[in-house]
Motif scaffolding. Structure first.
Motif, mmCIF file in Angstrom:
data_model
loop_
_atom_site.group_PDB
_atom_site.id
_atom_site.type_symbol
_atom_site.label_atom_id
_atom_site.label_comp_id
_atom_site.label_asym_id
_atom_site.label_seq_id
_atom_site.Cartn_x
_atom_site.Cartn_y
_atom_site.Cartn_z
ATOM 1 N N VAL A 34 0.849 -1.191 0.000
ATOM 2 C CA VAL A 34 0.000 0.000 0.000
ATOM 3 C C VAL A 34 0.886 1.243 0.000
ATOM 4 N N LYS A 35 0.678 2.111 -0.990
ATOM 5 C CA LYS A 35 1.388 3.399 -1.057
ATOM 6 C C LYS A 35 0.381 4.485 -0.739
ATOM 7 N N GLU A 36 0.832 5.479 0.006
ATOM 8 C CA GLU A 36 -0.061 6.563 0.396
ATOM 9 C C GLU A 36 0.567 7.912 0.045
ATOM 10 N N TYR A 37 -0.267 8.793 -0.462
ATOM 11 C CA TYR A 37 0.143 10.160 -0.752
ATOM 12 C C TYR A 37 -0.918 11.109 -0.235
ATOM 13 N N SER A 38 -0.470 12.263 0.249
ATOM 14 C CA SER A 38 -1.424 13.249 0.760
ATOM 15 C C SER A 38 -1.789 14.293 -0.287
ATOM 16 N N ALA A 43 1.479 11.777 -6.073
ATOM 17 C CA ALA A 43 1.064 10.448 -6.556
ATOM 18 C C ALA A 43 1.279 10.335 -8.061
ATOM 19 N N LEU A 44 0.962 11.384 -8.795
ATOM 20 C CA LEU A 44 1.184 11.371 -10.251
ATOM 21 C C LEU A 44 2.669 11.263 -10.583
ATOM 22 N N SER A 45 3.511 11.961 -9.841
ATOM 23 C CA SER A 45 4.962 11.867 -10.059
ATOM 24 C C SER A 45 5.437 10.431 -9.857
ATOM 25 N N LEU A 47 3.610 7.694 -10.184
ATOM 26 C CA LEU A 47 3.095 6.881 -11.287
ATOM 27 C C LEU A 47 3.839 7.163 -12.594
ATOM 28 N N GLU A 48 4.193 8.411 -12.826
ATOM 29 C CA GLU A 48 4.986 8.765 -14.025
ATOM 30 C C GLU A 48 6.336 8.064 -13.999
ATOM 31 N N GLN A 49 6.943 8.028 -12.819
ATOM 32 C CA GLN A 49 8.230 7.345 -12.671
ATOM 33 C C GLN A 49 8.091 5.854 -12.963
ATOM 34 N N LEU A 50 7.047 5.239 -12.424
ATOM 35 C CA LEU A 50 6.816 3.815 -12.692
ATOM 36 C C LEU A 50 6.603 3.575 -14.179
ATOM 37 N N ALA A 51 5.791 4.427 -14.797
ATOM 38 C CA ALA A 51 5.474 4.263 -16.218
ATOM 39 C C ALA A 51 6.710 4.451 -17.085
ATOM 40 N N SER A 52 7.533 5.438 -16.753
ATOM 41 C CA SER A 52 8.719 5.694 -17.584
ATOM 42 C C SER A 52 9.775 4.603 -17.423
ATOM 43 N N ASN A 53 9.766 3.947 -16.285
ATOM 44 C CA ASN A 53 10.707 2.838 -16.057
ATOM 45 C C ASN A 53 10.121 1.493 -16.447
ATOM 46 N N SER A 54 8.913 1.499 -16.994
ATOM 47 C CA SER A 54 8.194 0.264 -17.342
ATOM 48 C C SER A 54 8.176 -0.706 -16.170
ATOM 49 N N ASN A 55 7.939 -0.170 -14.989
ATOM 50 C CA ASN A 55 7.934 -0.973 -13.770
ATOM 51 C C ASN A 55 6.522 -1.449 -13.463
ATOM 52 N N GLU A 56 6.067 -2.412 -14.236
ATOM 53 C CA GLU A 56 4.699 -2.923 -14.108
ATOM 54 C C GLU A 56 4.462 -3.659 -12.785
ATOM 55 N N GLU A 57 5.528 -4.237 -12.207
ATOM 56 C CA GLU A 57 5.344 -4.975 -10.958
ATOM 57 C C GLU A 57 4.889 -4.066 -9.825
ATOM 58 N N GLU A 58 5.255 -2.795 -9.874
ATOM 59 C CA GLU A 58 4.894 -1.847 -8.826
ATOM 60 C C GLU A 58 3.576 -1.116 -9.124
ATOM 61 N N ALA A 82 -5.003 9.738 -17.034
ATOM 62 C CA ALA A 82 -5.348 9.247 -18.375
ATOM 63 C C ALA A 82 -4.275 9.593 -19.403
ATOM 64 N N LYS A 83 -3.471 10.605 -19.118
ATOM 65 C CA LYS A 83 -2.423 11.041 -20.045
ATOM 66 C C LYS A 83 -1.102 10.303 -19.846
ATOM 67 N N LEU A 84 -1.003 9.495 -18.799
ATOM 68 C CA LEU A 84 0.225 8.723 -18.559
ATOM 69 C C LEU A 84 0.371 7.639 -19.622
ATOM 70 N N PRO A 85 1.615 7.206 -19.876
ATOM 71 C CA PRO A 85 1.790 6.083 -20.814
ATOM 72 C C PRO A 85 0.987 4.877 -20.339
#
Length: 135
Positions: A34-38, A43-45, A47-58, A82-85
């Protein structure tokens, strides 16, 4: 028994985070996933990092986002998300609010990425439903 579901919670209310952790632990969810952001921007940053690293496991299977937050609303978060890869897994996005307005219910109907609209605070039945959907 610990159930492994990656959950991202975005809510500016710290009490909500504590409450949901207690409920999730009670129903057997693995809190390490569980990840939490206030705020939604952070949270978008993430998710952008995960998407750019193709880190699907996370990548989260479920996102719970508060509608009423100061910097970015839950609705605005969904628009930005919706605009994320695109990833192979599309998370279920649940919006939460203190009281569901007719306007929010209408908006849910025309927002394809939004899975549901719930009142704060989510209860055991909600998290048990998530577990059953993952089995």
């Amino acid at each position: 028994m610990n159930t492994s579901i990656r959950i991202l919670i975005i809510d500016d209310d710290k009490t909500t985070h504590v409450y949901h952790k207690i409920i999730m632990e009670d129903v057997g969810l693995n809190l390490d996933l569980v990840k939490e952001y206030s705020n939604a921007n952070d949270a978008l940053s993430y998710l952008e990092q995960l998407a750019s690293n193709s880190n699907e496991e996370e990548w989260p299977a479920v996102i719970i986002v508060d509608i009423n937050m100061p910097e970015m609303t839950g609705w605005e978060f969904i628009e930005a998300f919706a605009k994320l890869p695109k990833q192979s897994t599309v998370p279920k996005i649940y919006l939460v609010t203190h009281s569901i307005s007719p306007k929010d219910a209408e908006k849910l109907e025309i927002t394809p990425l939004a899975t549901g609209l719930n009142e704060k605070y989510l209860d055991e039945a909600f998290f048990k439903m998530l577990i059953e959907e993952q089995l």
